[in-house]
Design an enzyme around this catalytic site. Structure first.
Site, PDB file in Angstrom:
ATOM      1  N   GLU A 126       0.854  -1.196   0.000  1.00  9.78           N
ATOM      2  CA  GLU A 126       0.000   0.000   0.000  1.00  9.78           C
ATOM      3  C   GLU A 126       0.888   1.244   0.000  1.00  9.78           C
ATOM      4  OE1 GLU A 126      -1.394  -1.498   3.766  1.00  9.78           O
ATOM      5  OE2 GLU A 126      -1.128   0.474   4.689  1.00  9.78           O
ATOM      6  N   LYS A 137       2.878   4.564   1.049  1.00 14.66           N
ATOM      7  CA  LYS A 137       3.373   5.160   2.287  1.00 14.66           C
ATOM      8  C   LYS A 137       3.011   6.635   2.202  1.00 14.66           C
ATOM      9  CE  LYS A 137       7.422   5.343   5.294  1.00 14.66           C
ATOM     10  NZ  LYS A 137       7.273   6.724   5.711  1.00 14.66           N
ATOM     11  N   ASP A 196       2.601  10.437   2.755  1.00 18.33           N
ATOM     12  CA  ASP A 196       3.574  11.392   3.268  1.00 18.33           C
ATOM     13  C   ASP A 196       2.840  12.549   3.939  1.00 18.33           C
ATOM     14  OD1 ASP A 196       5.985  12.464   3.809  1.00 18.33           O
ATOM     15  OD2 ASP A 196       6.424  13.133   1.779  1.00 18.33           O
ATOM     16  N   TYR A 214      -4.836   3.209   8.273  1.00 17.88           N
ATOM     17  CA  TYR A 214      -4.263   1.986   7.697  1.00 17.88           C
ATOM     18  C   TYR A 214      -3.848   0.931   8.714  1.00 17.88           C
ATOM     19  CZ  TYR A 214      -0.360   5.155   8.625  1.00 17.88           C
ATOM     20  OH  TYR A 214       0.483   6.049   9.212  1.00 17.88           O
ATOM     21  N   LYS A 263      11.377   3.054   0.476  1.00 13.12           N
ATOM     22  CA  LYS A 263      11.399   4.494   0.208  1.00 13.12           C
ATOM     23  C   LYS A 263      11.692   4.761  -1.263  1.00 13.12           C
ATOM     24  CE  LYS A 263      12.037   7.240   3.489  1.00 13.12           C
ATOM     25  NZ  LYS A 263      11.171   8.161   4.223  1.00 13.12           N
ATOM     26  N   CYS A 273      17.811  49.866  -3.910  1.00 11.57           N
ATOM     27  CA  CYS A 273      17.453  48.891  -4.949  1.00 11.57           C
ATOM     28  C   CYS A 273      18.716  48.444  -5.690  1.00 11.57           C
ATOM     29  CB  CYS A 273      16.461  49.513  -5.920  1.00 11.57           C
ATOM     30  SG  CYS A 273      16.131  48.450  -7.342  1.00 11.57           S
ATOM     31  N   CYS A 302      18.088  49.956  -9.542  1.00 13.52           N
ATOM     32  CA  CYS A 302      17.997  51.378  -9.887  1.00 13.52           C
ATOM     33  C   CYS A 302      18.549  52.288  -8.778  1.00 13.52           C
ATOM     34  CB  CYS A 302      16.558  51.754 -10.221  1.00 13.52           C
ATOM     35  SG  CYS A 302      15.491  51.794  -8.775  1.00 13.52           S
ATOM     36  N   CYS A 306      11.103  48.294  -3.881  1.00 12.68           N
ATOM     37  CA  CYS A 306      11.565  49.441  -4.651  1.00 12.68           C
ATOM     38  C   CYS A 306      10.292  50.080  -5.210  1.00 12.68           C
ATOM     39  CB  CYS A 306      12.460  48.959  -5.781  1.00 12.68           C
ATOM     40  SG  CYS A 306      12.787  50.251  -6.979  1.00 12.68           S
ATOM     41  N   CYS A 333      11.610  51.546 -12.481  1.00 14.84           N
ATOM     42  CA  CYS A 333      12.777  50.677 -12.243  1.00 14.84           C
ATOM     43  C   CYS A 333      12.796  49.584 -13.319  1.00 14.84           C
ATOM     44  CB  CYS A 333      12.675  50.056 -10.847  1.00 14.84           C
ATOM     45  SG  CYS A 333      13.884  48.765 -10.527  1.00 14.84           S
TER      46      CYS A 333
END
Ligand code: IVH
Length: 697
Positions: A133, A135, A137, A246, A341, A435, A438, A453, A458
């Site tokens: 089945e 796994k 996460d 499960y 895994k 910035c 500019c 900015c 710019c």
């Protein structure tokens, strides 16, 4: 959970509860609750709803109103008890009935064959039956039901003791508040599983964070785990968490009437499924011998990206429960199970430097330059690290080793710095005060984490706006990627968004890397983009807080782009999912002369600024099939059929698995009966049909 007979009678009852005249009384209160539970199960566990959200809400409100007037009638497992929970002060610690062990990990065929050898030795068998089945996460959870009622939900914690997060577990609609364990003579049961956030909910959640100027989360696992720890259950409810169960770790049952039909893991998952839990029953494979297991694992891994949720591997278990007992546990993990895994989507690398980029809204974002590293099939060499707060939270320094993750189709993120590797030579990340492009003084609005900015001229902002406009998820002008936009800008060929549509062959001729073929490809791609659907254009304009999802919603509510300019803040807010912030931002955007001027230029240059006429299979109904049966009240049959075709749907003449929607009017007969037997067909009323269509306008 529901037999065919029960399903039929619950469906019939649903219709009664949908009538205006039906009302709740102490005699039928359990009936209305059963109807609501039935539809929760259809929606959240089976992914196959039979009624619309509005219809569910209507029945729900009837129950809620009755309970409000008769508080003594409220039961702990009433569907109303999922909502309205108070703020949580703290999460008390609880000891698990049985410690939550982890699984041993395997990474290749050899590991599995070694394990299989040990299982065979321990069991004395030549061949063992295994189950396979996913796994999942997510965040692990332990649920305790006592006398059929959900008593509590506890996080894994240190394996012995976890946090009691029961009010939050109540918000996960696929977890039943009560289940008929007594049918199996079970008085108390401890069930283990995983709480997940689906990939699509995660994407939407991260989009929301980024639209707010907040850093996104690295993966759905962190999103699920974090959501479970929120102290406001109402917010948890909005996170759309899902629960897969499960494993049963503990059962207290009536000795005399001991249930003996459950002999395997497969039986156990079936029992959970039949009681209304979302166990991985449909994902489970029962396989004889390790060779078959290995074959199936490879098959699953190739389909990993197609699943709606993240999995980080597979779990192989000995199917027979007596054999599981015989094999027992080590101090850390059961001997009867093994995790396999999948290839990691995480990697570690070195943070070499930090550069500061100016985005299209002027936000100055630090970007970590990394020693290139492969993760999940791509090479990553730079990752946005968002803002100062984020850097502080992740404790990042130049020279650090960092753990990075590329989860599904999400952009790579830094999970954390691995401070254990520090030598003392690492340097703090310092922010510029002007910035980087500019040189204008940077500005940080109060309550925001981002430095900006504010010079609209710019050049970095202009270039980024053009890049965004042409990008894949926006106007998708294939040959106008980031590098070409920068090049054309620096050559003075492309100073604004409308200038894209003024590029000519002679402007490009003679440029390095631009032969006549590539020039033609570029001009064709630009021309083609004029026909992109309205939602892409809305997204492409780069209105702050308007991500792809919001752009799609907006496009469904207007006929042409200028309709947005006509709406005031209040009417914008009436559109679903549009809050004050988004509404204000859209309103502001359309008050700026430059933006209106740009839209008018785009119109003159031939862009399609109207919504799609919904007359083909790309319409709202997207090629779904319909059949009408019984007498319709509001529409003539021919009108209804014309509406289906007008909205891109198709008509079919009979009930079969090819049918998606059966619209059942009054006195519907055999077609309705037949459709009820095919679970993939959605049976809807005339009203629901009309509301489906109006959603497309
Ligand atoms: S069985 C006693 N099955 O993976 C064995 N675990 O490192 C109970 N997990 O702690 C676990 N999917 O949180 C099992 N299908 C699955 C699983 C699963 C994910 C998690 C679980 C466990 C961890 C093991």
């Amino acid at each position: 959970m529901f037999t065919a007979d029960q399903t039929q009678s619950l469906q019939k009852n649903t219709l009664t509860w949908l009538e205006n005249s039906s009302s709740v009384s102490p005699d039928n209160i359990s009936d209305i609750r059963d109807v609501l539970r039935f539809h929760e199960h259809r929606y959240y566990v089976l992914n196959d709803p039979l009624i619309s959200d509005a219809e569910y809400d209507m029945i729900f409100k009837k129950l809620e109103l009755f309970e409000k007037n008769h508080p003594e009638s409220i039961t702990k497992d009433s569907p109303t008890q999922r909502v309205g929970a108070a703020l949580i002060k703290d999460f008390p610690k609880r000891q698990h009935l049985v410690p939550m062990l982890s699984l041993e990990n395997s990474y290749d065929e050899n590991d599995l064959r070694d394990w299989d050898r040990k299982v065979k030795e321990g069991s004395g068998l030549d061949e063992v039956e295994y189950t396979l089945e996913p796994k999942f996460d997510g965040a692990s959870i332990s649920l305790i039901y006592e006398d059929d009622m959900l008593l509590r939900g506890v996080t894994r914690g240190d394996g012995e003791t976890g946090d009691d997060i029961t009010p939050n577990v109540f918000q996960i609609r696929s977890i039943p508040l009560s289940a008929g364990f007594s049918k199996y003579n079970i008085q108390q049961i401890e069930i283990r599983g995983e709480i997940l956030m689906s990939k699509s909910s995660f994407k939407k959640y991260n989009e929301g964070l980024m639209e707010e100027g907040l850093p996104p989360l690295a993966n759905p696992r962190n999103a699920a785990a974090g959501s479970l720890r929120i102290k406001d259950p109402k917010i948890v409810a909005q996170r759309n968490l899902e629960g897969f169960l499960y494993h049963v770790s503990f059962i207290q049952s009536d000795e005399q009437k001991q249930e003996t039909t459950i002999k395997t893991h497969h039986d156990m998952l079936n029992m959970l499924w039949n009681l209304g839990f979302r166990s991985p029953k449909n994902e489970l494979r029962c396989l004889k011998g390790i060779d078959a297991v290995i074959r199936e694992i490879n098959e699953f891994e190739s389909k990993r990206d197609d699943l709606p949720y993240e999995i980080d591997g597979m779990v192989i278990k000995v199917n027979n429960l007596d054999l599981q007992d015989k094999l027992g546990m080590t101090a850390h993990h059961p001997r009867w199970a093994m995790a396999f895994k999948f290839k990691a989507r995480q990697a570690t690398t070195k943070l070499l430097d930090v550069e500061f980029q100016v985005g299209r809204t002027g936000a100055v974002t630090p970007v970590a330059k990394l020693e290139p590293v492969g993760v999940g099939g791509v090479t990553v060499s730079s990752i946005s690290i968002h803002n100062q707060d984020y850097i502080k939270e992740k404790d990042l320094k130049i020279g650090d080793r960092v753990l990075i993750e590329r989860s599904g189709d999400v952009i790579p993120q830094i999970v954390k710095s691995l401070s254990e590797w520090r030598t003392g030579a690492e340097k703090e990340i310092s922010f510029p005060s002007t910035c980087p492009v500019c040189n204008e003084q940077l500005f940080k609005p109060e309550n925001e984490a981002v430095w900006r900015c504010v010079n609209a001229g710019c050049s970095a902002q202009v270039v980024e706006k053009i890049i965004h406009f042409a990008s894949k998820d926006a106007m998708d002008i294939r040959s106008l990627g980031e590098a070409n936009v920068r090049k054309f800008y620096s050559l003075g060929l492309l100073k604004s968004i409308p200038a894209i549509y003024e590029l000519k062959e002679e402007d490009l001729r003679g440029l390095e890397g631009f032969g006549s073929k590539s020039i033609q490809n570029l001009l064709d791609a630009i021309e083609k983009s004029k026909q992109q659907p309205l939602h892409r254009l809305i997204y492409a304009l780069g209105i702050r807080y308007v991500g792809e999802t919001t752009a799609k919603t907006l496009a469904q509510h207007i006929h042409q782009i200028t309709d947005l300019a006509q709406k005031d803040i209040e009417s914008l807010q009436q559109i679903e999912d549009v809050g004050t912030k988004v509404a204000n931002s859209i309103y502001e955007f359309f008050r700026h002369h430059d933006n209106l001027e740009m839209i008018s230029q785009l119109k003159t240059l031939g862009l399609k600024l109207e919504a799609e006429p919904q007359s083909n299979s790309s319409g709202h109904l997207g090629g779904s099939t319909f059949l009408f049966t019984g007498t319709l009240n509001k529409l003539k049959r021919s009108e209804a059929e014309a509406m289906v075709e007008g909205a891109g749907g198709k008509l079919v003449s009979g009930v079969s698995s090819k049918l998606n929607y059966l619209v059942a009017g009054e006195d519907a007969g055999s077609k309705l009966e037949k459709a009820k037997k095919i679970s993939s067909i959605k049976i809807i009323s005339e009203e629901e049909f009309l509301s489906m269509l109006s959603a497309s306008l």
